[in-house]
Design an enzyme around this catalytic site. Structure first.
Site, PDB file in Angstrom:
ATOM      1  N   GLY A   1      12.808   5.025  45.573  1.00 60.92           N
ATOM      2  CA  GLY A   1      11.375   4.910  45.254  1.00 60.92           C
ATOM      3  C   GLY A   1      10.888   3.473  45.260  1.00 60.92           C
ATOM      4  CD  GLU A   2      13.156   0.346  41.438  1.00 61.03           C
ATOM      5  OE1 GLU A   2      13.825  -0.663  41.737  1.00 61.03           O
ATOM      6  OE2 GLU A   2      13.381   1.032  40.424  1.00 61.03           O
TER       7      GLU A   2
ATOM      8  CG  ASN B   1      24.371   3.484  33.939  1.00 67.68           C
ATOM      9  OD1 ASN B   1      25.090   4.484  33.906  1.00 67.68           O
ATOM     10  ND2 ASN B   1      23.206   3.443  34.565  1.00 67.68           N
TER      11      ASN B   1
ATOM     12  CD  GLU C   1      17.945   4.127  34.443  1.00 69.80           C
ATOM     13  OE1 GLU C   1      18.230   3.501  35.474  1.00 69.80           O
ATOM     14  OE2 GLU C   1      18.343   5.283  34.223  1.00 69.80           O
TER      15      GLU C   1
ATOM     16  NE  ARG D   1      23.711  14.588  41.370  1.00 71.29           N
ATOM     17  CZ  ARG D   1      23.176  13.804  40.444  1.00 71.29           C
ATOM     18  NH1 ARG D   1      22.381  14.306  39.526  1.00 71.29           N
ATOM     19  NH2 ARG D   1      23.415  12.515  40.441  1.00 71.29           N
TER      20      ARG D   1
ATOM     21  CG  ASN E   1      23.574   8.840  44.614  1.00 72.78           C
ATOM     22  OD1 ASN E   1      23.364   9.301  45.739  1.00 72.78           O
ATOM     23  ND2 ASN E   1      24.712   8.968  43.979  1.00 72.78           N
ATOM     24  N   GLY E   2      20.749  10.084  42.178  1.00 74.37           N
ATOM     25  CA  GLY E   2      20.208  11.238  41.455  1.00 74.37           C
ATOM     26  C   GLY E   2      18.696  11.071  41.458  1.00 74.37           C
TER      27      GLY E   2
ATOM     28  CG  HIS F   1      16.909  10.240  36.240  1.00 72.89           C
ATOM     29  ND1 HIS F   1      16.787  11.169  37.241  1.00 72.89           N
ATOM     30  CD2 HIS F   1      18.045   9.557  36.505  1.00 72.89           C
ATOM     31  CE1 HIS F   1      17.806  11.073  38.076  1.00 72.89           C
ATOM     32  NE2 HIS F   1      18.589  10.091  37.651  1.00 72.89           N
TER      33      HIS F   1
ATOM     34  CG  MET G   1      16.595   6.366  51.890  1.00 74.59           C
ATOM     35  SD  MET G   1      16.430   7.864  52.911  1.00 74.59           S
ATOM     36  CE  MET G   1      16.279   9.140  51.672  1.00 74.59           C
ATOM     37  NE  ARG G   2      21.287   0.746  50.765  1.00 75.74           N
ATOM     38  CZ  ARG G   2      21.837   0.265  49.674  1.00 75.74           C
ATOM     39  NH1 ARG G   2      21.582  -0.954  49.297  1.00 75.74           N
ATOM     40  NH2 ARG G   2      22.662   0.993  48.949  1.00 75.74           N
TER      41      ARG G   2
ATOM     42  NE  ARG H   1      22.258   7.408  32.722  1.00 75.15           N
ATOM     43  CZ  ARG H   1      22.248   7.758  33.983  1.00 75.15           C
ATOM     44  NH1 ARG H   1      22.973   7.109  34.859  1.00 75.15           N
ATOM     45  NH2 ARG H   1      21.528   8.763  34.381  1.00 75.15           N
TER      46      ARG H   1
ATOM     47  CG  HIS I   1      14.582   7.964  38.597  1.00 77.57           C
ATOM     48  ND1 HIS I   1      14.731   6.836  37.819  1.00 77.57           N
ATOM     49  CD2 HIS I   1      15.767   8.119  39.238  1.00 77.57           C
ATOM     50  CE1 HIS I   1      15.943   6.342  37.985  1.00 77.57           C
ATOM     51  NE2 HIS I   1      16.600   7.107  38.853  1.00 77.57           N
ATOM     52  CG  LEU I   2      12.021   9.308  44.503  1.00 77.80           C
ATOM     53  CD1 LEU I   2      11.150   9.101  45.749  1.00 77.80           C
ATOM     54  CD2 LEU I   2      12.277  10.789  44.262  1.00 77.80           C
TER      55      LEU I   2
HETATM   56  N1  LIG Z   1      16.257  -1.262  50.736  1.00 74.02           N
HETATM   57  C1  LIG Z   1      16.467   0.041  50.596  1.00 74.02           C
HETATM   58  N2  LIG Z   1      15.890   0.926  51.446  1.00 74.02           N
HETATM   59  C2  LIG Z   1      16.092   2.251  51.331  1.00 74.02           C
HETATM   60  N3  LIG Z   1      16.871   2.810  50.374  1.00 74.02           N
HETATM   61  C3  LIG Z   1      17.474   1.983  49.505  1.00 74.02           C
HETATM   62  C4  LIG Z   1      17.307   0.563  49.561  1.00 74.02           C
HETATM   63  N4  LIG Z   1      18.031   0.016  48.542  1.00 74.02           N
HETATM   64  C5  LIG Z   1      18.640   1.047  47.887  1.00 74.02           C
HETATM   65  N5  LIG Z   1      18.297   2.216  48.465  1.00 74.02           N
HETATM   66  C6  LIG Z   1      18.771   3.561  48.125  1.00 74.02           C
HETATM   67  O1  LIG Z   1      18.740   3.823  46.736  1.00 74.02           O
HETATM   68  C7  LIG Z   1      19.724   4.824  46.429  1.00 74.02           C
HETATM   69  C8  LIG Z   1      20.470   4.429  45.171  1.00 74.02           C
HETATM   70  O2  LIG Z   1      19.545   4.341  44.129  1.00 74.02           O
HETATM   71  P1  LIG Z   1      19.975   3.976  42.628  1.00 74.02           P
HETATM   72  O3  LIG Z   1      18.736   4.156  41.788  1.00 74.02           O
HETATM   73  O4  LIG Z   1      20.631   2.655  42.608  1.00 74.02           O
HETATM   74  O5  LIG Z   1      21.003   5.139  42.391  1.00 74.02           O
HETATM   75  P2  LIG Z   1      21.843   5.584  41.131  1.00 74.02           P
HETATM   76  O6  LIG Z   1      21.403   4.733  39.954  1.00 74.02           O
HETATM   77  O7  LIG Z   1      21.454   7.014  40.962  1.00 74.02           O
HETATM   78  O8  LIG Z   1      23.258   5.398  41.527  1.00 74.02           O
HETATM   79  C9  LIG Z   1      20.630   4.941  47.656  1.00 74.02           C
HETATM   80  O9  LIG Z   1      20.299   6.089  48.419  1.00 74.02           O
HETATM   81  C10 LIG Z   1      20.259   3.687  48.448  1.00 74.02           C
HETATM   82  O10 LIG Z   1      20.426   3.868  49.816  1.00 74.02           O
HETATM   83  C1  LIG Z   2      22.118  12.315  34.880  1.00 76.76           C
HETATM   84  C2  LIG Z   2      20.984  12.083  35.798  1.00 76.76           C
HETATM   85  C3  LIG Z   2      21.386  11.444  37.093  1.00 76.76           C
HETATM   86  O1  LIG Z   2      21.326  12.075  38.128  1.00 76.76           O
HETATM   87  O2  LIG Z   2      21.791  10.168  37.008  1.00 76.76           O
HETATM   88  P1  LIG Z   2      22.100   9.204  38.272  1.00 76.76           P
HETATM   89  O3  LIG Z   2      20.812   9.044  38.993  1.00 76.76           O
HETATM   90  O4  LIG Z   2      22.594   7.936  37.660  1.00 76.76           O
HETATM   91  O5  LIG Z   2      23.138   9.919  39.105  1.00 76.76           O
HETATM   92 MG   LIG Z   3      20.462   5.517  38.231  1.00 73.37          MG
END
Ligand SMILES: Nc1ncnc2c1ncn2[C@@H]1O[C@H](COP(=O)(O)OP(=O)(O)O)[C@@H](O)[C@H]1O
Ligand SMILES: CCC(=O)OP(=O)(O)O
Ligand SMILES: [Mg+2]
Length: 403
Positions: free
Chosen positions: A328-329, A11, A380, A236, A206-207, A175, A279-280, A86, A203-204
């Site tokens: 979200g998790e 990915n 995923e 975004r 970064n995106g 997503h 978010m942390r 992906r 699905h919460l």
């Molecule tokens: N323990 C946690 N508490 C709060 N937020 C968290 C925690 N672990 C990860 N995150 C948040 O999750 C987000 C990243 O999510 P992720 O699904 O890995 O993103 P992406 O796949 O879109 O890059 C960041 O904002 C990060 O701060």
């Molecule tokens: C393309 C969708 C998206 O926002 O993916 P990401 O969560 O990996 O940035």
């Molecule tokens: Mg992702």
């Protein structure tokens, strides 16, 4: 013939590569890792949560080379039977996963301007993997595929018809691989029959996006033609009045490409907090009383609640609200704030279950909640691996074949 074939799942993000190696037969994860800092200084590879190892060059090629060396060190390199990628945007060309050919690469490139933060990086991963694993079949799994079931009323914009007809301007959603996995798990966790069920998935990460799943099919989702529409995200802005953007352009003299950078990379949690997109960091600042971190979180939460409620309107019944993705998790605070914001649905929260620090799927709503709420960690990689296995020209014995 490969005796113990494995699938390599890649990915490629805008500045990172997440990878996993899964056993073909069991889909157990054998190895997982992250190369981050790509196209930046200080790129490093972390494997199985260990110490980061600095990469010689911050490029996709170099990061994938380092991943290949890790596989070699663990005697896994010759077991790679197939590679699953992906790919964020498949446009209207791809409604399901496909084997990668030169023609497929050209078609992915065609739609890539619609997801510039993601698709070009995804393609760099495909091309680097082709060089490093010559002869290994590769498969593309699209974020957009699961949303191909959206009906015209859900995917059309209220624009003149010819923009859709002549230019293909429409909503696609993203997503999808995550929403597909989480909805399947949710049916089991909540004891639902897929053919008569209604879920809203948040699905919460970064995106971030919301999906309404009716009878197992995506019927609405918050992202649009590009991954910018909908929720406010890390950097975004999500939904924004086009009139506001036109006014900013007029007032500041910024060009479209300036504003594209602003809405994609300088907005969202980062833009409002002025502190971070992570978010942390923001949760810590929230507890320290940082005014703009609080405002960023409150706006983020408001948008999520509003989209969850709006997406419920596409269901015949609301059986469950599911949280997934990095935030979200892991963020009990965000889940609690979102559920509190959704009073209209008479939700109650089991605070102990919400506060649990675990990777286990679980229901977090109270016994008297009008709608079940749950946390389901997304996977995923497993979905990409399964699609890759089903599509791949795999040379393993029949006993490994999936039923
Ligand atoms: N323990 C946690 N508490 C709060 N937020 C968290 C925690 N672990 C990860 N995150 C948040 O999750 C987000 C990243 O999510 P992720 O699904 O890995 O993103 P992406 O796949 O879109 O890059 C960041 O904002 C990060 O701060
Ligand atoms: C393309 C969708 C998206 O926002 O993916 P990401 O969560 O990996 O940035
Ligand atoms: Mg992702």
């Amino acid at each position: 013939m490969i005796e113990f074939p494995v699938v390599l799942v890649i990915n490629c993000g805008s500045s990172s590569i997440k990878f996993s190696v899964l056993d073909v037969q069991s889909q157990d994860v054998l190895l997982t890792g992250l190369a981050d800092g790509i196209n930046n200084e200080g790129a490093a590879l972390t494997v199985n949560g260990g110490e980061p190892a600095t990469l010689a060059y911050p490029t996709y090629e170099c990061a994938l080379q380092a991943i290949a060396s890790e596989l070699e060190n663990r005697a896994l390199i010759d077991s790679v039977a197939i590679i699953g990628h992906r790919i964020a945007h498949g446009g209207s060309i791809f409604s399901e996963s496909v084997r990668i050919t030169d023609e497929v690469i050209a078609q992915i490139r065609e739609v890539s301007p619609l997801a510039p933060l993601h698709n070009y990086a995804n393609l760099s991963g495909v091309e680097a993997a082709q060089r490093l694993f010559p002869g290994v079949q590769q498969v593309a799994v699209f974020d957009t595929s699961f949303h191909q079931t959206l009906e015209p009323h859900a995917y059309l914009y209220g624009l003149p018809w010819h923009y859709f007809e002549a230019l293909g301007v429409r909503r696609y959603g993203f997503h999808g691989t995550s929403h597909r996995y989480v909805s399947q798990q949710a049916h089991t966790l909540l004891g639902l029959r897929e053919e008569d069920s209604g879920l809203v998935i948040a699905h919460l990460g970064n995106g971030a996006s919301i999906c309404a799943v009716r009878n197992g099919r995506s019927v609405d989702t918050s992202m649009g033609m590009t991954p910018l529409e909908g929720l406010m995200m890390g950097t975004r802005c999500g939904d924004v009045d086009f009139g506001a953007m036109a006014w900013i352009a007029e007032q500041t003299g910024q060009s479209f490409s300036d504003l594209e950078r602003v809405v994609n990379k300088e907005s969202g949690l980062l833009g409002i907090s002025g502190l971070s997109s992570d978010m942390r960091t923001l949760e810590k600042a929230w507890h320290d009383g940082h005014t703009h971190a609080r405002l960023a979180i409150q706006t983020f939460v408001h948008r999520i609640a509003r989209h969850i409620a709006g997406h419920a309107a596409s269901l015949h019944r609301l059986d469950g609200i599911i949280f997934t993705g990095g935030i979200g998790e892991n963020s009990a605070l965000i889940r609690q704030l979102v559920m509190a914001h959704l009073q209209v649905f008479s939700l109650t929260l089991d605070e102990d279950k919400n506060a649990l620090r675990t990777n286990e799927e679980r229901i977090i709503s109270g016994a008297h909640s009008a709608v079940a709420c749950a946390v389901i960690p997304t996977n995923e990689e497993k979905m990409i691996a399964l699609d890759a296995i089903q599509l791949g020209e795999m040379n393993f014995s029949a006993e490994y074949a999936l039923s």
